[in-house]
Enzyme design. Structure first.
Site, PDB file in Angstrom:
ATOM      1  CG  ASP A 102      -2.229   0.754   0.935  1.00 11.01           C
ATOM      2  OD1 ASP A 102      -2.236   1.617   0.045  1.00 11.01           O
ATOM      3  OD2 ASP A 102      -3.238   0.486   1.615  1.00 11.01           O
ATOM      4  CB  CYS A 103       0.368   4.545  -1.394  1.00 14.34           C
ATOM      5  SG  CYS A 103      -0.161   3.880  -2.996  1.00 14.34           S
TER       6      CYS A 103
END
Length: 713
Positions: A245-246
């Site tokens: 995930d970012c």
């Protein structure tokens, strides 16, 4: 060996040859989501980050379908497949156009980071409307259908690469997601939190998986060897790519303290099975190799997976695919707009109707449309949305629908969505007198209230005034409830249209409002769908994919991931509206019998007769719930859905086979086992709980079966 598997192996060998020619610096550059071009090897630039939760997002015009929770309310696997196929057609059309003009930027690629198949275990979670609801079976079936629609059916090339997220055991709270550790016991881990991921990997063959922000059993999910290697790859046989995930890998050393430096964090993530970094940590891999924290061979394994995915998409190596000819004219095309309207119609759930619906155009002269969501585009789209060429709010939908009639519409915004006055210089509740005036002039009131993604959403969403995106409680925010009370005091019939992505406490409204429609975030054409529903152009068929609780007093602590007291499967209190519930304008009669009282290795076969006993053509949602006697889950669990469309008076008989896996339970080791013993199967168009029976007046048929086989499935 299947044709698709032979091609995949060929791509993998080609990827291996390509990686052999790369320098360490070049390899590391390809492991960040903004992968640069390597001209000497014929590798074009590629950005891995694209979003397609309910349409191609953040890259200009695209069809904006109902938010995922609304699609879940359709209980319609075929529709989800069709929507997925439409989304990937638009993604290909936009990719092809961008490539012609040399645009390799963010949101222009074919690796679509959707669907979100986390379990909506608590209605306070701000991102819950991105999911397919609270049930593992429903989530898995709809998730698989959407993935298969996105990825296409060509044996050689993927149309797009879907990505199941967020792996795993992830559902808030948002404001602690960068330093929050989760631990749940088996079999709840496998039964609730991993089941949909397993199905999407083993059955739908999803190409990508995204790790979650949170930590599981003391290790961040994006660097969790148990999740990414032991479970995902070794047990389930996943062969695709994994993305973080970012900026989640930054949390390794800033939030969790499992690494001291970016080099350590990057090495841990790659060694655990995370191939691409949405963020800025993997450039430190060069130093990590020099420091002996990771080997170049371990980096090669990740690169081979990444290049294999790009080859399967046909976007590396000069390949020609069946999808190269998809033209930009497919974006926002008439067939996509028609499908969007169909999806919106199927998503709407009728929660209450005292007979006021459907409205009669020959008897209504003036309609009052009141509420902050009546003319709100934000209340149509949720989050991770694209840009529609045209939006139809509820107000606009009614205005368009009634354009050629003599029915007048009076409108008031009623109040701000969450503030206590609409205009900054006015006194509190500054639109109340207008509300009263509109009510006085109207024959019926359409009250449009609820939430939008500024109130329930992801941590950091713009303008979100609440706890990092999560709801603080289940009440309507601001002055909404007070305005609804004022509307009801007018004595006029009231139809409450609730646009929100999660369950709210509607206890007072259920007692005082004549009709309630749960509209979710119904997409760009949602207003038209609502208007046609209110006037009986079609019968509602949506069902609740989540439980509507009466208050937060009925819920355990938000941070407790154990399932006791949560969702219909473990609920101890009586809900306001149960999972699987939804009314229609017609009535159905459902009867069921079993071909045999034994469950064998082939499962069990049921014969179900469905008859439309009312006056509207409509679709019933047949739901089958199963509970083996040995189950530790308190309530029967959904195991099969069938959509049956019938004209008034029409009857259909369908034969349904429940596979052996429908009778399986996860054990303490995470294995899914079928064991001998008794079992109850419930067949109807709602679940077999007391509240569903009270609201619908129906009791699903109970069939007793004997499981005669034992095996792991």
């Amino acid at each position: 060996m299947a044709v698709a598997e032979r091609y995949e192996q060929a791509y993998r060998r080609a990827a291996e040859r390509l990686v052999e020619q790369m320098t360490l610096s070049e390899k590391v550059g390809q492991m960040v989501y903004t992968a640069p071009a390597i001209p000497r090897l014929g590798i074009p630039a590629y950005n891995w980050w694209n979003e397609a939760l309910h349409g191609v997002a953040r890259a200009g015009t695209a069809t904006v379908f109902p938010q995922a929770i609304g699609l879940a309310a359709t209980f319609d696997e075929a529709l989800l497949h069709e929507v997925g196929a439409a989304v990937s057609t638009e993604a290909r059309a936009k990719y092809n156009a961008a490539q012609r003009y040399g645009d390799c930027g963010i949101y222009k690629g074919l690796t679509l980071w959707a669907p979100n198949i986390n379990i909506f275990r608590d209605p306070r979670w701000g991102r819950g409307h991105e999911t397919f609801g609270e049930d593992p079976y429903l989530t898995s079936r709809l998730g698989m259908a959407y993935i298969q629609g996105l990825q296409g059916d060509d044996e050689r090339y993927l149309k797009a690469a879907a990505c199941a997220k967020h792996f795993a055991v992830h559902s808030g709270p948002e404001n602690v997601r960068h330093n929050f550790d989760v631990s749940v016991p088996e079999p709840e881990l496998s039964e609730t939190y991993l089941h949909a991921f397993r199905e999407c990997v083993e059955t739908a063959h999803v190409e990508g998986v995204m790790g979650a922000y949170n930590s599981f059993n003391g290790r961040p999910c994006c660097g969790n060897e148990f999740l990414l290697t032991e479970t995902l790859r070794n047990r389930w046989g996943f062969r695709g790519y994994v993305t973080s995930d970012c900026w989640a890998i930054v949390d390794f050393y800033r939030g969790y303290g499992v690494a001291k430096t970016p080099q350590e964090a990057a090495a841990q993530a790659v060694k655990s099975g995370c191939d691409v970094n949405c963020g800025c940590t993997y450039p430190h891999l060069e130093d990590a190799v020099r420091e002996g924290l990771i080997t170049e061979r371990e980096i090669d394994a990740a690169l081979i997976r990444l290049f294999t995915t790009r080859m399967r998409l046909g976007i590396l190596g000069g390949a020609k695919t069946p999808y190269d000819s998809i033209a930009y004219a497919e974006v926002d095309a008439p067939d996509k707009r028609a499908l969007n309207l169909q999806a919106a119609k199927k998503s709407l759930v009728l929660l209450k109707n005292d007979g006021v619906l459907p409205l009669d155009k020959t008897k209504v002269r003036t309609i009052g449309v009141i509420g902050p969501n009546a003319d709100s585009r934000g209340a149509l789209v949720g989050n991770y949305e694209g840009t529609a060429s045209r939006y139809e709010t509820v107000l606009e939908g009614l205005q368009d629908y009634l354009r050629d009639t003599e029915i007048r519409i009076r409108y008031s915004v009623g109040c701000h969505l969450w503030l206590r006055k609409f205009d900054g210089s006015a006194s509190e509740n500054d639109r109340l007198s207008e509300v009263q005036a509109v009510c006085e002039e109207s024959d019926v009131i359409v009250a449009c209230f609820g939430l939008d993604a500024c109130i329930e959403g992801e941590e950091g969403d713009q303008s979100n005034p609440y706890a990092g995106g999560d709801k603080q409680d289940l009440r309507l925010p601001g002055l909404q409830h007070d305005v609804i009370r004022t509307i009801c005091q007018s004595g006029k019939p009231v139809v409450l249209v609730l646009l929100a992505g999660s369950a709210l406490d509607l206890s007072w409204e259920h007692e005082h409002v004549q009709a309630i429609v749960q509209g979710w975030y119904p997409g760009a054409r949602g207003g038209r769908a609502v208007a046609e529903l209110l006037f009986g152009e079609y019968a509602p068929e949506g069902r609740l994919p989540v439980t509507f609780y009466r208050s937060t007093d009925d819920l355990p602590d938000f941070t407790d991931y154990r399932m006791q007291g949560k969702t219909y499967r473990y609920l101890q209190s009586e809900p306001l509206y149960p999972f699987g519930y939804g009314l229609s304008y017609t009535t159905f009669d459902v009867e069921a019998t079993a071909a045999s009282d034994a469950v064998t290795e082939c499962g069990a076969t049921l014969t179900v007769r469905v008859r439309n006993t009312g006056h509207y053509a409509a679709t019933d949602t047949v739901q089958i719930y199963v509970r083996p006697d040995r189950s530790t889950v308190p309530h029967p669990q959904l195991k099969k859905i069938e959509k049956v469309s019938l004209r008034p008076g029409e009857e259909k008989t369908i034969h349904i086979t429940l596979p052996l896996s429908a009778f399986a339970l996860y054990d303490q080791t995470g294995a899914r086992r079928v064991e001998k013993g008794g079992c109850s199967v419930f067949v109807g168009d709602c679940q077999p709980d007391a509240r569903s029976r009270a609201l619908t007046g129906k009791t699903p048929t109970e069939i007793r079966l004997q499981i005669e086989t034992e095996q792991t499935v």
